[in-house]
Design a protein around this motif. Structure first.
Motif, PDB file in Angstrom:
ATOM      1  N   THR A  52       0.835  -1.202   0.000  1.00 28.86           N
ATOM      2  CA  THR A  52       0.000   0.000   0.000  1.00 28.86           C
ATOM      3  C   THR A  52       0.870   1.252   0.000  1.00 28.86           C
ATOM      4  OG1 THR A  52      -1.783  -1.158   1.179  1.00 28.86           O
ATOM      5  CG2 THR A  52      -1.798   1.250   1.249  1.00 28.86           C
ATOM      6  N   SER A  55       2.081   2.195  -3.290  1.00 29.69           N
ATOM      7  CA  SER A  55       1.092   2.369  -4.354  1.00 29.69           C
ATOM      8  C   SER A  55       0.222   3.608  -4.243  1.00 29.69           C
ATOM      9  CB  SER A  55       0.169   1.132  -4.403  1.00 29.69           C
ATOM     10  OG  SER A  55       0.921  -0.056  -4.550  1.00 29.69           O
ATOM     11  N   GLY A 198      -0.267 -10.132  -7.035  1.00 25.59           N
ATOM     12  CA  GLY A 198      -0.984  -8.870  -7.238  1.00 25.59           C
ATOM     13  C   GLY A 198      -2.485  -9.014  -7.416  1.00 25.59           C
ATOM     14  N   ASP A 202      -5.775  -4.276  -6.619  1.00 26.37           N
ATOM     15  CA  ASP A 202      -6.442  -3.081  -7.147  1.00 26.37           C
ATOM     16  C   ASP A 202      -7.770  -2.837  -6.444  1.00 26.37           C
ATOM     17  OD1 ASP A 202      -4.398  -2.501  -8.882  1.00 26.37           O
ATOM     18  OD2 ASP A 202      -5.372  -3.372 -10.647  1.00 26.37           O
ATOM     19  N   GLU A 203      -8.460  -3.906  -6.086  1.00 20.90           N
ATOM     20  CA  GLU A 203      -9.733  -3.746  -5.373  1.00 20.90           C
ATOM     21  C   GLU A 203      -9.496  -3.160  -3.983  1.00 20.90           C
ATOM     22  OE1 GLU A 203     -13.764  -6.266  -4.210  1.00 20.90           O
ATOM     23  OE2 GLU A 203     -12.180  -7.229  -5.398  1.00 20.90           O
ATOM     24  N   LEU A 205      -6.996  -1.098  -3.233  1.00 20.20           N
ATOM     25  CA  LEU A 205      -6.697   0.309  -3.453  1.00 20.20           C
ATOM     26  C   LEU A 205      -7.961   1.110  -3.741  1.00 20.20           C
ATOM     27  CD1 LEU A 205      -3.436   0.118  -5.626  1.00 20.20           C
ATOM     28  CD2 LEU A 205      -3.639   0.544  -3.164  1.00 20.20           C
ATOM     29  N   GLU A 206      -8.900   0.486  -4.428  1.00 20.22           N
ATOM     30  CA  GLU A 206     -10.192   1.137  -4.687  1.00 20.22           C
ATOM     31  C   GLU A 206     -10.934   1.398  -3.382  1.00 20.22           C
ATOM     32  OE1 GLU A 206     -14.332  -0.481  -6.422  1.00 20.22           O
ATOM     33  OE2 GLU A 206     -12.667  -0.583  -7.859  1.00 20.22           O
ATOM     34  N   ARG A 209      -9.249   4.338  -1.645  1.00 25.13           N
ATOM     35  CA  ARG A 209      -9.586   5.624  -2.259  1.00 25.13           C
ATOM     36  C   ARG A 209     -10.949   6.103  -1.796  1.00 25.13           C
ATOM     37  NH1 ARG A 209      -6.869   3.396  -6.821  1.00 25.13           N
ATOM     38  NH2 ARG A 209      -8.826   2.533  -7.618  1.00 25.13           N
TER      39      ARG A 209
END
Length: 215
Positions: A52, A55, A198, A202-203, A205-206, A209
């Motif tokens: 994290t 990223s 990986g 991405d989920e 990180l979503e 956010r």
């Protein structure tokens, strides 16, 4: 004897709740989102924090809780972020009192990631003043790990099932783990992840956010 023990426990939890609310008020006043990451030893909590930090482009602080934090502290500190280790000694969880001693070091961050002590039992009852609770497990713990620890999953906002690429090798049924998680907590966000490859990151990180944006 049992009545005295119960009363003492209720007093402890009541005081913890009071301190947690104070922590929550402080964090809110500073516009900081706090996430309590819980899971057993080896589930991948520290690696999740490391990836994290690599990223995201907002300001992150990290609180590391463990019986002895030295190893994880050295892993995280190299990312040049604000890090506060909490060595709990014989205690198997973080509590609001311990957190209250360190959060004022993070007045200039957007997000605090709190790594709780590595188990799926002790942290359940102790609100830290966080905004979100994340529970992380790995398939290597067995595909019955979720159903064996319902309370910690019942209170989670996000459930991460990590190391899914190893599922076949350890004969774990990821779908069963997902079903168990949904049965216990139908409102939690469930992320199937493999941090090494990986998958699912991405989920995560979503989610971050959205969580930071809410503030």
């Amino acid at each position: 004897m049992h009545r005295i023990e119960i009363d003492a426990e209720m007093d402890l939890l009541s005081e913890n709740k009071r301190l947690a609310e104070k922590n929550r008020e402080y964090l809110k006043s500073k516009g900081i989102t706090a996430i309590n990451i819980m899971g057993a030893i080896g589930s991948g909590k520290t690696l999740l924090i490391e990836k994290t930090l690599q990223s995201v482009d907002y300001r992150v602080g990290v609180i590391l809780g463990d019986v002895i934090c030295k190893a994880d502290y050295e892993r995280v500190k190299k990312y040049d972020v604000s890090v506060e280790p909490i060595n709990t000694g014989k205690e198997c969880h973080l509590d609001a009192h311990l957190i209250s001693h360190v959060i004022q070091s993070f007045s200039d961050v957007d997000l605090i990631l709190i790594e709780n002590v590595g188990n799926l039992v002790c942290p359940v009852d102790f609100d830290l003043g966080e905004d979100y609770r994340v529970v992380m497990v790995s398939v290597t713990e067995g595909d019955d790990v979720v159903e064996k620890h319902p309370e910690i999953f019942r209170l989670a906002d996000v459930i991460i099932i990590n190391k899914i690429d190893l599922a076949e090798a350890v004969e774990a049924d990821v779908d069963k783990m997902v079903r168990d998680a949904k049965r216990i907590n139908g409102s939690a966000r469930i992320i199937k992840m493999d941090l090494k490859s990986g998958k699912g990151f991405d989920e995560w990180l979503e989610f971050l956010r959205d969580a930071v944006k809410v503030r």
